[in-house]
Design an enzyme around this catalytic site. Structure first.
Site, PDB file in Angstrom:
ATOM      1  N   GLY A   1     -17.047  14.788  -2.171  1.00 36.28           N
ATOM      2  CA  GLY A   1     -16.502  13.863  -1.163  1.00 36.28           C
ATOM      3  C   GLY A   1     -16.411  14.554   0.187  1.00 36.28           C
ATOM      4  O   GLY A   1     -15.508  14.296   0.989  1.00 36.28           O
TER       5      GLY A   1
ATOM      6  N   GLY B   1     -16.162  12.584   3.696  1.00 41.57           N
ATOM      7  CA  GLY B   1     -15.121  11.577   3.898  1.00 41.57           C
ATOM      8  C   GLY B   1     -14.084  12.061   4.910  1.00 41.57           C
ATOM      9  O   GLY B   1     -14.267  13.087   5.576  1.00 41.57           O
ATOM     10  N   GLN B   2     -12.978  11.313   4.989  1.00 38.02           N
ATOM     11  CA  GLN B   2     -11.957  11.598   6.014  1.00 38.02           C
ATOM     12  C   GLN B   2     -11.403  13.016   5.888  1.00 38.02           C
ATOM     13  O   GLN B   2     -11.415  13.782   6.847  1.00 38.02           O
ATOM     14  CB  GLN B   2     -10.804  10.584   5.911  1.00 38.02           C
ATOM     15  CG  GLN B   2      -9.778  10.737   7.029  1.00 38.02           C
ATOM     16  CD  GLN B   2      -8.452  10.035   6.754  1.00 38.02           C
ATOM     17  OE1 GLN B   2      -8.150   9.659   5.622  1.00 38.02           O
ATOM     18  NE2 GLN B   2      -7.656   9.873   7.796  1.00 38.02           N
TER      19      GLN B   2
ATOM     20  N   ARG C   1     -21.965  11.336  -2.141  1.00 46.21           N
ATOM     21  CA  ARG C   1     -22.886  10.313  -2.665  1.00 46.21           C
ATOM     22  C   ARG C   1     -24.064  10.116  -1.730  1.00 46.21           C
ATOM     23  O   ARG C   1     -25.169   9.853  -2.133  1.00 46.21           O
ATOM     24  CB  ARG C   1     -22.130   8.992  -2.822  1.00 46.21           C
ATOM     25  CG  ARG C   1     -22.138   8.530  -4.245  1.00 46.21           C
ATOM     26  CD  ARG C   1     -21.342   7.289  -4.479  1.00 46.21           C
ATOM     27  NE  ARG C   1     -20.572   6.817  -3.366  1.00 46.21           N
ATOM     28  CZ  ARG C   1     -20.517   5.545  -2.976  1.00 46.21           C
ATOM     29  NH1 ARG C   1     -21.242   4.640  -3.574  1.00 46.21           N
ATOM     30  NH2 ARG C   1     -19.727   5.177  -1.977  1.00 46.21           N
TER      31      ARG C   1
ATOM     32  N   ASP D   1     -23.229  12.458  -7.135  1.00 46.97           N
ATOM     33  CA  ASP D   1     -22.430  11.298  -7.527  1.00 46.97           C
ATOM     34  C   ASP D   1     -21.535  11.765  -8.675  1.00 46.97           C
ATOM     35  O   ASP D   1     -22.039  12.069  -9.759  1.00 46.97           O
ATOM     36  CB  ASP D   1     -23.388  10.178  -7.966  1.00 46.97           C
ATOM     37  CG  ASP D   1     -22.634   8.982  -8.526  1.00 46.97           C
ATOM     38  OD1 ASP D   1     -21.390   9.038  -8.640  1.00 46.97           O
ATOM     39  OD2 ASP D   1     -23.302   7.994  -8.867  1.00 46.97           O
TER      40      ASP D   1
ATOM     41  N   TYR E   1      -5.436   2.108  -7.949  1.00 44.33           N
ATOM     42  CA  TYR E   1      -5.551   3.421  -7.303  1.00 44.33           C
ATOM     43  C   TYR E   1      -4.386   4.321  -7.751  1.00 44.33           C
ATOM     44  O   TYR E   1      -4.574   5.488  -8.113  1.00 44.33           O
ATOM     45  CB  TYR E   1      -5.533   3.196  -5.794  1.00 44.33           C
ATOM     46  CG  TYR E   1      -5.568   4.433  -4.924  1.00 44.33           C
ATOM     47  CD1 TYR E   1      -6.712   5.217  -4.838  1.00 44.33           C
ATOM     48  CD2 TYR E   1      -4.454   4.789  -4.153  1.00 44.33           C
ATOM     49  CE1 TYR E   1      -6.744   6.327  -3.998  1.00 44.33           C
ATOM     50  CE2 TYR E   1      -4.487   5.890  -3.318  1.00 44.33           C
ATOM     51  CZ  TYR E   1      -5.624   6.664  -3.242  1.00 44.33           C
ATOM     52  OH  TYR E   1      -5.652   7.763  -2.420  1.00 44.33           O
TER      53      TYR E   1
ATOM     54  N   LYS F   1      -4.231   7.679 -10.082  1.00 51.33           N
ATOM     55  CA  LYS F   1      -3.623   8.937  -9.608  1.00 51.33           C
ATOM     56  C   LYS F   1      -2.688   9.518 -10.678  1.00 51.33           C
ATOM     57  O   LYS F   1      -2.674  10.729 -10.916  1.00 51.33           O
ATOM     58  CB  LYS F   1      -2.858   8.717  -8.298  1.00 51.33           C
ATOM     59  CG  LYS F   1      -3.750   8.507  -7.076  1.00 51.33           C
ATOM     60  CD  LYS F   1      -4.624   9.728  -6.784  1.00 51.33           C
ATOM     61  CE  LYS F   1      -5.417   9.592  -5.509  1.00 51.33           C
ATOM     62  NZ  LYS F   1      -6.460  10.614  -5.351  1.00 51.33           N
TER      63      LYS F   1
HETATM   64  C1  AKB Z   1      -4.602   5.043   1.020  1.00 51.50           C
HETATM   65  O1  AKB Z   1      -4.038   4.387   1.904  1.00 51.50           O
HETATM   66  O2  AKB Z   1      -5.209   4.533   0.071  1.00 51.50           O
HETATM   67  C2  AKB Z   1      -4.526   6.549   1.091  1.00 51.50           C
HETATM   68  C3  AKB Z   1      -3.377   7.099   0.309  1.00 51.50           C
HETATM   69  C4  AKB Z   1      -1.991   6.952   0.803  1.00 51.50           C
HETATM   70  O3  AKB Z   1      -3.576   7.661  -0.727  1.00 51.50           O
HETATM   71  N1  AKB Z   1      -4.435   6.967   2.457  1.00 51.50           N
END
Ligand code: AKB
Length: 313
Positions: A8, A11-12, A35, A51, A141, A145
Protein backbone atom coordinates in the site's frame (compact mmCIF):
# COMPACT_ATOMS: atom_id res chain seq x y z
CA UNK A 1 20.96 -2.14 6.47
CA UNK A 2 17.63 -4.00 6.81
CA UNK A 3 15.61 -4.78 3.67
CA UNK A 4 12.11 -3.34 3.90
CA UNK A 5 8.86 -4.00 2.01
CA UNK A 6 5.97 -1.54 2.18
CA UNK A 7 2.54 -2.67 0.92
CA UNK A 8 0.00 0.00 0.00
CA UNK A 9 3.04 2.22 -0.56
CA UNK A 10 1.27 4.68 -2.85
CA UNK A 11 -1.63 5.46 -0.53
CA UNK A 12 -2.09 8.32 1.94
CA UNK A 13 0.17 6.97 4.70
CA UNK A 14 2.25 4.63 2.50
CA UNK A 15 3.64 7.33 0.21
CA UNK A 16 4.95 9.50 3.05
CA UNK A 17 6.13 6.57 5.15
CA UNK A 18 8.06 5.13 2.19
CA UNK A 19 9.86 8.48 1.68
CA UNK A 20 10.72 8.67 5.38
CA UNK A 21 12.04 5.08 5.40
CA UNK A 22 14.11 5.72 2.27
CA UNK A 23 15.70 8.75 3.90
CA UNK A 24 16.58 6.66 6.92
CA UNK A 25 17.62 3.37 5.28
CA UNK A 26 18.57 4.39 1.73
CA UNK A 27 16.25 4.27 -1.32
CA UNK A 28 17.40 0.85 -2.56
CA UNK A 29 16.61 -0.88 0.73
CA UNK A 30 12.92 0.03 0.68
CA UNK A 31 10.71 -1.71 -1.90
CA UNK A 32 7.41 0.12 -2.47
CA UNK A 33 4.55 -2.15 -3.55
CA UNK A 34 0.96 -1.48 -4.52
CA UNK A 35 -1.89 -2.74 -6.67
CA UNK A 36 -0.91 -0.11 -9.23
CA UNK A 37 2.50 1.54 -9.42
CA UNK A 38 2.30 5.21 -10.46
CA UNK A 39 4.58 6.03 -13.40
CA UNK A 40 6.75 8.48 -11.47
CA UNK A 41 7.24 6.05 -8.55
CA UNK A 42 10.18 4.01 -9.84
CA UNK A 43 12.50 7.04 -10.02
CA UNK A 44 12.43 7.31 -6.19
CA UNK A 45 13.44 3.70 -5.52
CA UNK A 46 12.42 0.08 -6.23
CA UNK A 47 8.70 -0.30 -6.85
CA UNK A 48 6.62 -3.39 -7.71
CA UNK A 49 3.04 -4.34 -8.37
CA UNK A 50 1.68 -6.48 -5.53
CA UNK A 51 -1.95 -7.39 -4.88
CA UNK A 52 -2.10 -8.55 -1.26
CA UNK A 53 -5.21 -10.65 -1.91
CA UNK A 54 -3.12 -12.86 -4.23
CA UNK A 55 -1.48 -15.26 -1.73
CA UNK A 56 0.87 -16.83 -4.31
CA UNK A 57 2.21 -13.44 -5.44
CA UNK A 58 2.73 -12.34 -1.85
CA UNK A 59 4.68 -15.56 -1.10
CA UNK A 60 6.77 -15.23 -4.28
CA UNK A 61 7.58 -11.55 -3.66
CA UNK A 62 8.58 -12.15 -0.04
CA UNK A 63 10.74 -15.19 -0.91
CA UNK A 64 12.53 -13.23 -3.63
CA UNK A 65 13.06 -10.03 -1.63
CA UNK A 66 13.59 -11.62 1.81
CA UNK A 67 12.52 -8.57 3.81
CA UNK A 68 13.74 -8.05 7.36
CA UNK A 69 11.01 -5.51 8.04
CA UNK A 70 7.48 -5.27 6.62
CA UNK A 71 5.09 -2.31 6.76
CA UNK A 72 1.68 -3.63 5.67
CA UNK A 73 -0.56 -0.69 4.81
CA UNK A 74 -2.66 -1.96 1.89
CA UNK A 75 -6.31 -1.61 2.93
CA UNK A 76 -9.77 -0.36 2.00
CA UNK A 77 -10.90 2.56 4.17
CA UNK A 78 -14.20 2.73 6.06
CA UNK A 79 -16.55 4.46 3.60
CA UNK A 80 -15.52 2.45 0.50
CA UNK A 81 -15.53 -0.72 2.62
CA UNK A 82 -19.25 -0.20 3.36
CA UNK A 83 -19.94 -0.01 -0.39
CA UNK A 84 -18.39 -3.45 -0.99
CA UNK A 85 -18.02 -5.39 2.28
CA UNK A 86 -16.97 -8.63 0.56
CA UNK A 87 -14.00 -7.07 -1.18
CA UNK A 88 -13.12 -5.07 1.95
CA UNK A 89 -12.89 -8.35 3.90
CA UNK A 90 -10.72 -9.87 1.16
CA UNK A 91 -8.26 -6.98 1.20
CA UNK A 92 -8.30 -6.08 4.89
CA UNK A 93 -8.43 -9.55 6.48
CA UNK A 94 -7.36 -12.11 3.85
CA UNK A 95 -4.70 -9.65 2.61
CA UNK A 96 -3.38 -9.24 6.15
CA UNK A 97 -3.31 -13.02 6.64
CA UNK A 98 -1.38 -13.47 3.37
CA UNK A 99 1.21 -10.91 4.47
CA UNK A 100 1.49 -12.34 8.01
CA UNK A 101 2.03 -15.83 6.60
CA UNK A 102 4.66 -14.65 4.10
CA UNK A 103 6.46 -12.58 6.78
CA UNK A 104 6.49 -15.63 9.06
CA UNK A 105 7.73 -17.93 6.29
CA UNK A 106 10.74 -15.71 5.46
CA UNK A 107 11.38 -15.18 9.21
CA UNK A 108 11.00 -11.39 8.94
CA UNK A 109 12.38 -9.67 12.01
CA UNK A 110 9.49 -7.25 12.48
CA UNK A 111 6.20 -6.17 10.93
CA UNK A 112 3.96 -3.09 11.28
CA UNK A 113 0.21 -3.15 10.64
CA UNK A 114 -2.10 -0.27 11.54
CA UNK A 115 -5.41 -0.73 13.31
CA UNK A 116 -7.81 2.21 13.68
CA UNK A 117 -10.28 3.99 15.97
CA UNK A 118 -12.80 2.10 13.82
CA UNK A 119 -12.05 -0.98 15.94
CA UNK A 120 -14.26 0.65 18.60
CA UNK A 121 -18.03 0.83 18.39
CA UNK A 122 -21.13 2.43 19.88
CA UNK A 123 -20.77 0.43 23.14
CA UNK A 124 -17.23 1.76 23.74
CA UNK A 125 -16.94 4.81 26.04
CA UNK A 126 -16.80 7.79 23.64
CA UNK A 127 -14.42 10.03 25.59
CA UNK A 128 -10.81 9.14 26.47
CA UNK A 129 -11.26 5.54 25.32
CA UNK A 130 -9.06 3.31 27.48
CA UNK A 131 -6.41 1.10 25.86
CA UNK A 132 -8.25 -2.06 26.86
CA UNK A 133 -12.03 -1.71 26.57
CA UNK A 134 -15.20 -2.94 24.84
CA UNK A 135 -14.62 -3.55 21.11
CA UNK A 136 -17.90 -4.07 19.27
CA UNK A 137 -17.61 -2.15 15.97
CA UNK A 138 -20.60 -1.97 13.63
CA UNK A 139 -18.79 -1.28 10.32
CA UNK A 140 -17.16 -3.98 8.17
CA UNK A 141 -13.94 -1.91 8.28
CA UNK A 142 -14.01 -1.91 12.10
CA UNK A 143 -14.87 -5.61 12.32
CA UNK A 144 -11.90 -6.34 10.01
CA UNK A 145 -9.66 -4.20 12.27
CA UNK A 146 -10.65 -6.19 15.38
CA UNK A 147 -10.10 -9.47 13.48
CA UNK A 148 -6.73 -8.08 12.34
CA UNK A 149 -5.65 -7.12 15.86
CA UNK A 150 -6.51 -10.63 17.09
CA UNK A 151 -4.77 -12.26 14.10
CA UNK A 152 -1.61 -10.23 14.73
CA UNK A 153 -1.70 -11.26 18.40
CA UNK A 154 -2.04 -14.87 17.28
CA UNK A 155 0.99 -14.68 14.96
CA UNK A 156 2.99 -13.10 17.77
CA UNK A 157 2.01 -15.74 20.35
CA UNK A 158 1.98 -18.79 18.06
CA UNK A 159 4.88 -18.08 15.67
CA UNK A 160 6.88 -15.40 17.50
CA UNK A 161 6.42 -12.93 14.59
CA UNK A 162 7.17 -9.51 16.10
CA UNK A 163 4.15 -7.70 14.64
CA UNK A 164 3.41 -4.25 16.05
CA UNK A 165 0.74 -1.64 15.44
CA UNK A 166 -1.21 1.41 16.52
CA UNK A 167 -4.87 2.38 16.33
CA UNK A 168 -4.72 5.43 14.10
CA UNK A 169 -7.29 8.19 14.43
CA UNK A 170 -8.16 10.25 11.30
CA UNK A 171 -4.95 11.12 9.45
CA UNK A 172 -4.52 14.64 8.03
CA UNK A 173 -1.89 15.07 5.33
CA UNK A 174 -0.80 17.35 2.53
CA UNK A 175 0.88 14.68 0.33
CA UNK A 176 -1.24 11.89 -1.17
CA UNK A 177 -4.94 12.43 -0.49
CA UNK A 178 -6.88 9.80 1.48
CA UNK A 179 -9.25 7.63 -0.52
CA UNK A 180 -12.60 6.58 0.84
CA UNK A 181 -12.36 7.17 4.58
CA UNK A 182 -14.87 8.76 6.95
CA UNK A 183 -12.31 11.29 8.19
CA UNK A 184 -11.46 12.48 4.65
CA UNK A 185 -13.41 15.74 5.23
CA UNK A 186 -10.59 16.90 7.52
CA UNK A 187 -8.22 16.80 4.53
CA UNK A 188 -10.61 17.86 1.72
CA UNK A 189 -11.52 21.02 3.64
CA UNK A 190 -7.97 22.41 3.27
CA UNK A 191 -7.83 21.89 -0.53
CA UNK A 192 -11.31 23.39 -0.93
CA UNK A 193 -10.55 26.37 1.32
CA UNK A 194 -7.46 27.27 -0.68
CA UNK A 195 -8.79 26.48 -4.16
CA UNK A 196 -12.43 27.56 -3.94
CA UNK A 197 -12.85 29.46 -0.66
CA UNK A 198 -15.76 27.20 0.32
CA UNK A 199 -16.48 23.61 1.38
CA UNK A 200 -19.45 21.45 2.28
CA UNK A 201 -18.49 18.91 4.92
CA UNK A 202 -20.23 15.50 4.86
CA UNK A 203 -20.51 15.45 8.66
CA UNK A 204 -22.27 17.70 11.20
CA UNK A 205 -20.52 20.80 12.56
CA UNK A 206 -20.55 19.23 16.05
CA UNK A 207 -19.03 15.90 14.88
CA UNK A 208 -15.92 15.38 17.03
CA UNK A 209 -13.26 12.82 16.11
CA UNK A 210 -9.66 12.19 17.19
CA UNK A 211 -7.05 13.14 14.57
CA UNK A 212 -3.31 13.08 13.91
CA UNK A 213 -1.11 15.05 11.47
CA UNK A 214 1.07 13.08 9.05
CA UNK A 215 4.49 13.83 10.61
CA UNK A 216 3.18 12.43 13.92
CA UNK A 217 1.55 9.51 12.09
CA UNK A 218 4.90 8.54 10.53
CA UNK A 219 6.72 9.12 13.79
CA UNK A 220 4.30 6.78 15.61
CA UNK A 221 5.01 3.94 13.16
CA UNK A 222 8.80 4.30 13.07
CA UNK A 223 9.19 4.94 16.81
CA UNK A 224 7.08 1.92 17.74
CA UNK A 225 9.10 -0.25 15.33
CA UNK A 226 12.34 0.83 17.01
CA UNK A 227 11.13 0.25 20.59
CA UNK A 228 12.80 -2.55 22.58
CA UNK A 229 10.55 -5.62 22.34
CA UNK A 230 10.67 -6.38 26.05
CA UNK A 231 9.07 -3.01 26.90
CA UNK A 232 5.92 -3.68 24.83
CA UNK A 233 2.91 -5.13 26.60
CA UNK A 234 0.30 -4.19 23.98
CA UNK A 235 2.42 -4.89 20.93
CA UNK A 236 -0.05 -4.41 18.07
CA UNK A 237 -2.97 -2.19 19.01
CA UNK A 238 -1.74 0.92 20.80
CA UNK A 239 -4.15 3.86 21.05
CA UNK A 240 -2.40 6.95 19.64
CA UNK A 241 -3.86 10.42 19.23
CA UNK A 242 -2.74 14.02 18.88
CA UNK A 243 -5.89 16.17 18.93
CA UNK A 244 -9.71 16.01 18.95
CA UNK A 245 -11.89 18.66 17.33
CA UNK A 246 -15.32 19.09 15.76
CA UNK A 247 -15.70 19.78 12.04
CA UNK A 248 -17.01 23.24 13.03
CA UNK A 249 -13.90 23.96 15.11
CA UNK A 250 -11.69 22.94 12.20
CA UNK A 251 -13.58 25.29 9.86
CA UNK A 252 -13.19 28.14 12.40
CA UNK A 253 -9.45 27.47 12.73
CA UNK A 254 -9.05 27.66 8.92
CA UNK A 255 -11.13 30.85 8.87
CA UNK A 256 -8.60 32.49 11.21
CA UNK A 257 -6.11 32.24 8.32
CA UNK A 258 -8.59 32.65 5.43
CA UNK A 259 -11.30 35.05 6.71
CA UNK A 260 -13.45 34.68 3.57
CA UNK A 261 -13.68 30.89 3.84
CA UNK A 262 -17.27 29.59 4.03
CA UNK A 263 -18.02 26.09 5.35
CA UNK A 264 -21.40 24.37 5.20
CA UNK A 265 -22.38 21.03 6.70
CA UNK A 266 -24.50 18.42 4.89
CA UNK A 267 -24.13 15.07 6.70
CA UNK A 268 -24.46 11.96 4.53
CA UNK A 269 -24.21 8.22 5.31
CA UNK A 270 -20.66 8.68 6.63
CA UNK A 271 -22.07 10.55 9.63
CA UNK A 272 -23.44 7.26 11.01
CA UNK A 273 -19.96 5.73 10.78
CA UNK A 274 -18.44 8.74 12.57
CA UNK A 275 -21.15 8.51 15.25
CA UNK A 276 -20.05 4.94 16.02
CA UNK A 277 -16.45 6.02 16.69
CA UNK A 278 -14.95 7.61 19.82
CA UNK A 279 -14.32 11.35 20.20
CA UNK A 280 -11.02 11.03 22.04
CA UNK A 281 -8.53 8.37 23.12
CA UNK A 282 -6.40 7.64 26.15
CA UNK A 283 -2.97 6.91 24.66
CA UNK A 284 -1.07 6.61 27.95
CA UNK A 285 -0.02 2.98 27.23
CA UNK A 286 1.82 4.14 24.06
CA UNK A 287 3.40 7.02 25.98
CA UNK A 288 4.56 4.70 28.74
CA UNK A 289 5.66 1.64 26.75
CA UNK A 290 7.50 3.31 23.85
CA UNK A 291 7.59 7.05 24.50
CA UNK A 292 4.79 8.20 22.15
CA UNK A 293 4.55 12.00 22.08
CA UNK A 294 2.76 13.94 19.30
CA UNK A 295 4.05 17.35 18.14
CA UNK A 296 1.05 18.88 16.32
CA UNK A 297 -2.19 20.20 17.83
CA UNK A 298 -5.05 21.82 15.87
CA UNK A 299 -3.51 25.31 15.46
CA UNK A 300 -0.02 23.97 14.55
CA UNK A 301 -1.42 21.41 12.11
CA UNK A 302 -3.70 23.98 10.42
CA UNK A 303 -0.88 26.47 9.98
CA UNK A 304 1.45 23.84 8.51
CA UNK A 305 -1.22 22.31 6.21
CA UNK A 306 -2.14 25.72 4.78
CA UNK A 307 1.49 26.76 4.27
CA UNK A 308 2.45 23.44 2.62
CA UNK A 309 -0.59 23.26 0.35
CA UNK A 310 -0.40 26.96 -0.56
CA UNK A 311 3.18 26.47 -1.74
CA UNK A 312 2.19 23.41 -3.80
CA UNK A 313 -1.17 24.42 -5.23
C1 AKB B 1 -11.18 6.15 7.84
O1 AKB B 1 -11.80 7.21 7.96
O2 AKB B 1 -11.67 5.13 7.33
C2 AKB B 1 -9.76 6.08 8.35
C3 AKB B 1 -9.69 5.57 9.76
C4 AKB B 1 -10.12 6.42 10.89
O3 AKB B 1 -9.29 4.46 9.97
N1 AKB B 1 -9.15 7.36 8.27
Amino acid sequence: MPRIIVTGAFGQIGSELTSALREQYGPDNVVATGRHVPEAASSAGPAEVLDVTDAASVQETFRRLEPDIVYHLAARLSAVAEQDPESAWQVNVEGLRNVLRAARDVAAERMFWPSSIAAFGPDTPRIAVPQDTIMRPTTIYGIAKVAGELLCNYYLARYGLDVRGVRYPGVISSGSPPGGGTTDYAVEIFYAALQRGKYTAFVRADCVLPMIYMPDCINAATKLMQAPRERLLHHNSFNVTAMSFSAGELAREIKRHLPNFVCKFAPDERQAIADSWPQSLDDSAARKEWGWQPSYDLPAMTEDMLATLRARL
